[in-house]
Design an enzyme around this catalytic site. Structure first.
Site, PDB file in Angstrom:
ATOM      1  N   LYS A   2       0.818  -1.221   0.000  1.00 39.04           N
ATOM      2  CA  LYS A   2       0.000   0.000   0.000  1.00 39.04           C
ATOM      3  C   LYS A   2       0.849   1.267   0.000  1.00 39.04           C
ATOM      4  CE  LYS A   2      -4.294  -1.984   1.593  1.00 39.04           C
ATOM      5  NZ  LYS A   2      -3.886  -3.409   1.728  1.00 39.04           N
TER       6      LYS A   2
HETATM    7  C1  LIG Z   1      -4.536  -4.488   1.134  1.00 39.42           C
HETATM    8  C2  LIG Z   1      -3.796  -5.761   1.017  1.00 39.42           C
HETATM    9  C3  LIG Z   1      -4.202  -6.773   0.105  1.00 39.42           C
HETATM   10  C4  LIG Z   1      -5.434  -6.642  -0.768  1.00 39.42           C
HETATM   11  O1  LIG Z   1      -5.309  -5.651  -1.748  1.00 39.42           O
HETATM   12  P1  LIG Z   1      -6.601  -5.107  -2.540  1.00 39.42           P
HETATM   13  O2  LIG Z   1      -6.106  -3.969  -3.335  1.00 39.42           O
HETATM   14  O3  LIG Z   1      -7.580  -4.684  -1.454  1.00 39.42           O
HETATM   15  O4  LIG Z   1      -7.154  -6.213  -3.351  1.00 39.42           O
HETATM   16  C5  LIG Z   1      -3.424  -7.911   0.011  1.00 39.42           C
HETATM   17  N1  LIG Z   1      -2.338  -8.096   0.789  1.00 39.42           N
HETATM   18  C6  LIG Z   1      -1.922  -7.166   1.678  1.00 39.42           C
HETATM   19  C7  LIG Z   1      -0.734  -7.442   2.519  1.00 39.42           C
HETATM   20  C8  LIG Z   1      -2.636  -5.966   1.831  1.00 39.42           C
HETATM   21  O5  LIG Z   1      -2.230  -5.046   2.716  1.00 39.42           O
END
Ligand SMILES: *Cc1c(COP(=O)(O)O)cnc(C)c1O
Length: 471
Positions: free
Chosen positions: A113
């Site tokens: 993120k």
């Molecule tokens: C947020 C997240 C996801 C999922 O991502 P999306 O964009 O919501 O599909 C998967 N793995 C981790 C470690 C995350 O923080």
């Protein structure tokens, strides 16, 4: 470049207008009117670019209301080796013949993120300064999103963050990551309750339009178009590292929750990047896997949402999915509204199994899916450690398992590494009997002074806290 709403609202907006907004006024999600097309000459030119310049080239196709020199400076400031650990920013490594891991988790909070949130922080600061405005970001987190947002916004002018989290329910590491931030503009609010209580509070505050306007409340959730756009870049960067020329197809497997990450892959593919397959990997919360297998999209109630060992994928409803379905139904807003407003509203599901559009999900748009369980994650973590001396986190393990089920000889499969194992140490200990190594900068963070207030699960209490801390 103009942006439209998936639900057919007649207004068209520019990038900086939607940057600070959430949903469109009709409840839809913003998308560009058309995806810019990238030809082979452009791909050839981009292949040699450093990450920050590649980001600038891609973003420029979607952002025409920030002067190019400024946008270039924002990209250069965001994607540095200092923040992301390497010059490649998203280095690719081959795990076994044809299977690669793309490292997206070497930013400040050790989850992918950061890739988007770090850019968002700089875009927000830029745009707020330009408008002479301020923004108070109110969010709810059970882990990754909140810390990524706080590390992106810390010390930024014009922005405050008020991040609610369920008291005592995050991992000690995640808690320490957030609560150890001492920046004046970052406010951690531990709510006596569960994650749903936090989300309800954010909703209640946002629905108080008078308060929202007076205190300039905004969000940074995953439906923000700028976040999605930032993620498009690493599909190109991964593609270039996995191939020697631009005529080779590559597939990606994406651990998925809210469908934000893999939707960025869909955008990259729609722009002409030679992606063969996009594999959507889920855990036991398999709303998305069910759709790609059956054509039925059935959201779950909170009580039917499992708490798993890949918690960032524990979702009942994929908030970005509407963007893909809009393309799937030929950008027919009336049809989209019937599915997402009428069918989902009335019966909590929609069914495209008999619709020719559903076939296109695989054939035209390249989507496949897979699902894993806790036992699968443990087995994958052990196997990856044993055979390749590589530690993966439980989310990336979900990805690896689904990826292996969809391998095609001769087509590189890139699995997106969405977090580092140290973030989910308890599961690594369960699988391997030992804690993963922790990056130096996080040594001893649990012992640092904590900056957090505890509040009851009451929107009024949170409003009062925001009001008090806004001058
Ligand atoms: C947020 C997240 C996801 C999922 O991502 P999306 O964009 O919501 O599909 C998967 N793995 C981790 C470690 C995350 O923080």
């Amino acid at each position: 470049m103009n942006y439209l709403s998936t639900r057919g609202h007649p207004d068209r907006k520019r990038f900086c207008e939607i940057l600070l907004e959430g949903l469109a006024p009709d409840g839809g999600l913003y998308l560009p009117e058309a995806y810019p097309q990238v030809d082979t000459a452009t791909l050839a030119k981009w292949r040699a670019l450093p990450y920050a310049e590649l980001a600038f080239e891609i973003l420029s196709l979607y952002i025409d209301d920030i002067p190019p020199a400024d946008l270039k400076a924002i990209c250069a400031k965001t994607y540095t080796a200092e923040v992301f650990g390497t010059d490649e920013i998203v280095p690719l490594r081959e795990l076994e013949d044809g299977v690669y891991l793309e490292a997206l988790s070497n930013g400040p909070t050790l989850a992918f993120k950061d890739m988007a949130m770090q850019l968002l922080g700089n875009l927000f600061e830029y745009e707020l300064a330009r408008r002479g405005a301020e923004l108070n970001i109110l969010g709810a987190t059970s882990g990754d999103t909140g810390s990524a947002a706080e590390y992106a916004m810390r010390g930024k002018k014009g922005v405050r963050v008020f991040m609610t989290s369920p008291d005592g329910r995050m991992s000690p590491f995640q808690q320490a990551q957030m609560f150890s931030l001492q920046d004046e503009n970052i406010h951690n609010i531990a709510i006596t309750g569960v994650f749903d209580d936090c989300q309800d509070i954010v909703k209640a505050v946002s629905n108080d339009l008078g308060f929202k306007r007076k205190y300039r409340i905004g969000t940074v959730n995953s439906i923000n178009w700028a976040r999605l756009l930032a993620q498009v870049v690493y599909y190109f960067a991964g593609y270039f590292q996995a191939t020697a020329s631009n005529d080779k197809p590559v597939s990606f497997t994406v651990p998925s929750g809210n469908f934000g990450n893999v939707c960025a892959g869909h955008v990259a593919r729609s722009m002409g990047l030679p992606i063969q397959t996009l594999v959507v990997a889920t855990n036991e919360n398999d709303v998305l896997d069910e759709f790609f297998r059956t054509g039925v999209y059935r959201v779950r109630a909170a009580v039917d949402t499992h708490e798993t060992s890949s918690p960032s994928m524990d979702i009942s409803k994929a908030s970005n999915f509407e963007r893909f379905v809009f393309d799937l139904v030929g950008r027919d807003a009336a049809k989209l509204r019937k599915l997402f407003v009428d069918d989902l509203g009335l019966q909590g599901s929609f069914d495209l199994s008999a619709d020719p559009a559903f076939k296109q999900a695989a054939e035209r748009f390249g989507f496949k899916s897979g699902r894993s369980t806790h036992a699968d994650r443990l087995a994958t973590i052990r196997d990856t450690d044993k055979r390749f001396a590589t530690l993966v986190d439980p989310h990336t393990a979900d990805g690896l398992k689904a990826a292996r089920e969809q391998l095609v000889p001769g087509v590189p499969m890139v699995v997106l590494e969405t977090a580092l194992p140290i973030k989910f140490a308890a599961t690594l200990v369960e699988a391997l009997g030992a804690e993963p190594a922790r990056p130096k900068k996080f040594e001893g963070i649990e012992a640092l002074p904590k900056r957090v207030v505890k509040l009851p699960a009451d929107a009024e209490a949170v409003k009062a806290y925001i009001a008090e801390n806004c001058d």
